[in-house]
Design an enzyme around this catalytic site. Sequence first.
Site, PDB file in Angstrom:
ATOM      1  N   LEU A 123      36.927  17.839   7.300  1.00  0.00           N
ATOM      2  CA  LEU A 123      38.153  18.010   6.525  1.00  0.00           C
ATOM      3  C   LEU A 123      39.270  17.071   7.000  1.00  0.00           C
ATOM      4  CD1 LEU A 123      39.535  19.717   4.295  1.00  0.00           C
ATOM      5  CD2 LEU A 123      40.352  21.211   6.126  1.00  0.00           C
ATOM      6  N   ASP A 124      39.797  16.277   6.090  1.00  0.00           N
ATOM      7  CA  ASP A 124      40.921  15.371   6.348  1.00  0.00           C
ATOM      8  C   ASP A 124      40.622  14.329   7.433  1.00  0.00           C
ATOM      9  OD1 ASP A 124      42.340  16.794   4.446  1.00  0.00           O
ATOM     10  OD2 ASP A 124      43.247  18.126   5.915  1.00  0.00           O
TER      11      ASP A 124
END
Lengths: 288, 288, 288, 288
Positions: C231-232
Amino acid sequence: MTDKNIPRAILLFSCPDSKGIVAEVTHFISVYGGNITDSNQHNDSETNTFFMRVAWDISDFDIPRDKITQAFEPIAIKYNMDWRIEFSDRKTRMAIFVSKFDHCLYDILLRNKEGEIDADIAMILSNHKDAEPIAEYFDIPFYYFPVKRENKTELEKEEISLLKKNNIDLVVLARYMQILSPEFVKEFRNKIINIHHSFLPAFAGAKPYHKAFERGVKIIGATSHYVTEDLDEGPIIEQDVVRVSHKDGIPDLIRKGRDIEKLVLSRALKLHIDHRILVFRNRTVVFD
Amino acid sequence: MTDKNIPRAILLFSCPDSKGIVAEVTHFISVYGGNITDSNQHNDSETNTFFMRVAWDISDFDIPRDKITQAFEPIAIKYNMDWRIEFSDRKTRMAIFVSKFDHCLYDILLRNKEGEIDADIAMILSNHKDAEPIAEYFDIPFYYFPVKRENKTELEKEEISLLKKNNIDLVVLARYMQILSPEFVKEFRNKIINIHHSFLPAFAGAKPYHKAFERGVKIIGATSHYVTEDLDEGPIIEQDVVRVSHKDGIPDLIRKGRDIEKLVLSRALKLHIDHRILVFRNRTVVFD
Amino acid sequence: MTDKNIPRAILLFSCPDSKGIVAEVTHFISVYGGNITDSNQHNDSETNTFFMRVAWDISDFDIPRDKITQAFEPIAIKYNMDWRIEFSDRKTRMAIFVSKFDHCLYDILLRNKEGEIDADIAMILSNHKDAEPIAEYFDIPFYYFPVKRENKTELEKEEISLLKKNNIDLVVLARYMQILSPEFVKEFRNKIINIHHSFLPAFAGAKPYHKAFERGVKIIGATSHYVTEDLDEGPIIEQDVVRVSHKDGIPDLIRKGRDIEKLVLSRALKLHIDHRILVFRNRTVVFD
Amino acid sequence: MTDKNIPRAILLFSCPDSKGIVAEVTHFISVYGGNITDSNQHNDSETNTFFMRVAWDISDFDIPRDKITQAFEPIAIKYNMDWRIEFSDRKTRMAIFVSKFDHCLYDILLRNKEGEIDADIAMILSNHKDAEPIAEYFDIPFYYFPVKRENKTELEKEEISLLKKNNIDLVVLARYMQILSPEFVKEFRNKIINIHHSFLPAFAGAKPYHKAFERGVKIIGATSHYVTEDLDEGPIIEQDVVRVSHKDGIPDLIRKGRDIEKLVLSRALKLHIDHRILVFRNRTVVFD
């Protein structure tokens, strides 16, 4: 960061500087039970002029809102103020003038929908019919004025009459490709905001992106200003720029320029409708 | 734009918000013949805290400057203020800590020479001798403290003693590559300003340019903050950034970073010595 | 500044650096009558990797376009290239995923209408019905997938099947408030672009504006990146920032952030569909 | 990111566009054993002109460096090129002209010391003696030419002679408050770089900060350009801007302007000495 739901009075003024102004103004607010939520001041040392913007919560203010102006008048006269009082819960009534380019128009309408430009967009006027479906989608009345050299005087009169009848207090030129006559401008002093697609005073007048390309600048800009009788010479509210290079042809300048035109115009509109701008000697004091 | 030659008192405070604060403060200034030259306020709606900075000309002020604090105290107590009063004509006494990188050091010294950072630079301290000729050229006393793990406690004590003896009220870490002990930090609460070479909170700690390169960011930054016991966690005063690309290797990041380190640190110093910063809950209110 | 109407082939590759690559590649193009319109290269000195993007006019190219890949293959094998060939007149087929925030969605659709993001927007998918009228206005098919924890696996399968059936080659997460499963991500390696509303790696994960406010940063940012299983953490394509101050509460950060989210996402999309991005070791080489 | 220690030849040219140029140029380099380390090209579609900069490692190049020009000439003639070949290990010999303001002078000298502006600063010339101690500190020869209207022709001749004798190939006007005569300019075509303290073409000529204040702009700029016979009209190399407000008086504009003057001039110098600039029709192509 101010709570938008609290009704506030907003006093804006400029006057010759002298001792005690701030104390007297804030005392006036305080003694009648107002709570100051926002206050800004500025002193122009060159002309010894004092500028102030002060906003206060009027929920418990002892003076009813329609009497505040009258109550404050003696102080305004004493200090020889150029002043006005606005109310945060009275929305600015805005008319948008547009030609064929619709990017600024869409931008304003979408920001209005988000509540960011918190105005009543009362109408869209255009010298072309292209924007009519946009007006329809956003449910805004659309007026078509096919302004040409030969009918300009007449159509401008109709426009002014329409604006007055609808209590419009802000005219936005959102890439409107017509020059308003001095007569029109006089009717809406400091109430017409234009977006010019250059970093003024560079490249005033027509085709600024072409001129910028020709000169080989490395940065292009956009400028939002109040419209005066002198083309592109009015008080500047906001400017911004974007970097370009030799790789950018005129279509690229136009494309990159659209983004700053939208940003600069929308910031200027927000500052105006939030009553944060004072005009003085063709310059602006912007209390943001 | 304020005339620097007029002596001014500068009052800074924060307190729980309540009605009438501004009126009472400005009345205090006005009634004793002070003319307000600058005023800013802020309301943190989340915590209902009010912040204010007000500066006034004390040339004709009826209270002598050494009695102003005493005279204002009752108001401060009434509103439960966290407050201080500064004077514009009393220069901040600054000590600069530096290691081997000298770009921030030169930058501060040159801005001081220009009158832009208008402080008394009382001394330069370093754990290396590299900066000694620079100190000499600018005619600033230089102190060499070869801090190492084993002598840190002892040398820090000497440093603190030297700073105290010289009435230093601002310690600047101008790319000082040592971590100050919690004991040192406690002695100079909100009086130590550091420049960190990243856009905090990204890349805290050592080697931020290497980490930025590794992560492949498209923008790098610099952060100036007050030093607290928690490394790179203190209240942020100022930040800025510069665009980078895949073409930039670590040496390029270091080179580009130097420019923003200089700018960000010097802006933070100017804000501090102009008494424009209030610290509240590990954040800053900066009245610029 | 390239004439968009000329059909061009675009070769992108990375490979271990060695002498003569550029000469061999340009000779291949030249000998078959291609005219190079754009060429960029980069050498990562750390890993000794060479990157190149070269575009050429294929109007008079002696090799028919469906045979170019085959004709170039021996060179690609010789230099051990990671490579692809794209054609400027084949539009990227894009699917936009959106939740309730519609500012990025409107922005992409309007830029598409202007010809600035020159893709086929084949569909809009959402876990809410809010965007349906927007899809209708712009005449784009809308699909409603009310993804929840309990039906996620199943609905994602349907989504993947729909995307595949429609030959989608770019998935845009335009403030889509759901995390895609690793299975979904695997299906569209380097073909999912997300906009994260912070200056990564600062404030990854949920509620970045709240975290930014809490930390008291003076600048906020937005980051567009390819989505990976972490994530990210995917390769960053583009970032930008905007200045904030103590005056900005969380709603102000959200408002100011919208502008950079739109700009950063649209720039990333333009770079992707113009075939200007190479991914290498979780970083991007962007030939703009 | 290029290894500075590898000796490289750098070819720069512009010519009418035609097929096969890139292939022929890169083949020339490759066939003699050169390894291309950097390559950029640009096509000006309006004038159908092609621009290229290509750098190659000459450690194993089969042509000795003093014969490369001769060897390349046939290709240059064939394509009607305006061309030059530079060598990365031959440092540009720079003369800095300065008057009383010393911020740009210090900035260049410090960047030279850091290795960032990697030139031989051969001399400082001034119409005032103020900079002499600075020259001394940095160990650079200083020449005093008290140019006035009545002795200008004569002193300029002496200056030109001094510059020629010292093989100066770049004259830097680091806030030099004198206008060079057309005769001087002719001697150093595209070899004189000036920093003008405005965002050209706005506020050309004297006192740009005063004019900017008077106009009420919200952004000020600085421009670095090659000096031509037309004052402030030469090809622009680099520009940058900084935001200002009504709070900024003329002294503030001057202060804020210093920072961008330094940055813009130093970037232009770096681009020039790294041989990244081509001049064409009073514009620049900058391969950065």
